[in-house]
Motif scaffolding. Sequence first.
Motif, short mmCIF file in Angstrom:
data_model
loop_
_atom_site.label_atom_id
_atom_site.label_comp_id
_atom_site.label_asym_id
_atom_site.label_seq_id
_atom_site.Cartn_x
_atom_site.Cartn_y
_atom_site.Cartn_z
N UNK A 7 -4.06 15.97 -86.76
CA UNK A 7 -4.63 15.41 -87.98
C UNK A 7 -4.82 16.50 -89.03
N UNK A 8 -5.29 17.67 -88.61
CA UNK A 8 -5.48 18.78 -89.55
C UNK A 8 -4.14 19.23 -90.13
N UNK A 9 -3.11 19.24 -89.30
CA UNK A 9 -1.78 19.64 -89.79
C UNK A 9 -1.27 18.62 -90.81
N UNK A 10 -1.46 17.34 -90.52
CA UNK A 10 -1.01 16.31 -91.48
C UNK A 10 -1.81 16.39 -92.77
N UNK A 17 5.46 19.44 -85.73
CA UNK A 17 6.54 20.30 -85.24
C UNK A 17 6.62 21.60 -86.03
N UNK A 18 6.17 21.60 -87.29
CA UNK A 18 6.20 22.81 -88.10
C UNK A 18 5.34 23.91 -87.49
#
Length: 114
Positions: A7-10, A17-18
Amino acid sequence: MAKDRAKAARDAGFDEEDLEWISSLRHDINEHQETAGEKFMRKLKSNPLVPIGCLATITALSVGLWNFKSGRSQASQRMMRMRVLAQGFTVAALIGGIAANALKSTAANEAADK
């Protein structure tokens, strides 16, 4: 916890995947931590003259101080001169080992580029 990271990445604008390489890097780093003994043996094998010079320096210093305490000033002076020579040898061995490792890594990089 993994859902929180996703969620933090989004939220930051990244796909999950990044950031996959970070977890693989953490795994590679934590896979094998070199112990102090292993590091000492690796350094000893790569440049064995430095510990020999250190041992010679310590020996000359110890014997020189013992002679000084015993009142033998001539022997004490001789050992202090030997200590300086041993220290010079140690520094030269250290610089030589650094230069040899730099040349070795340069040669390995050139071979990898070909």
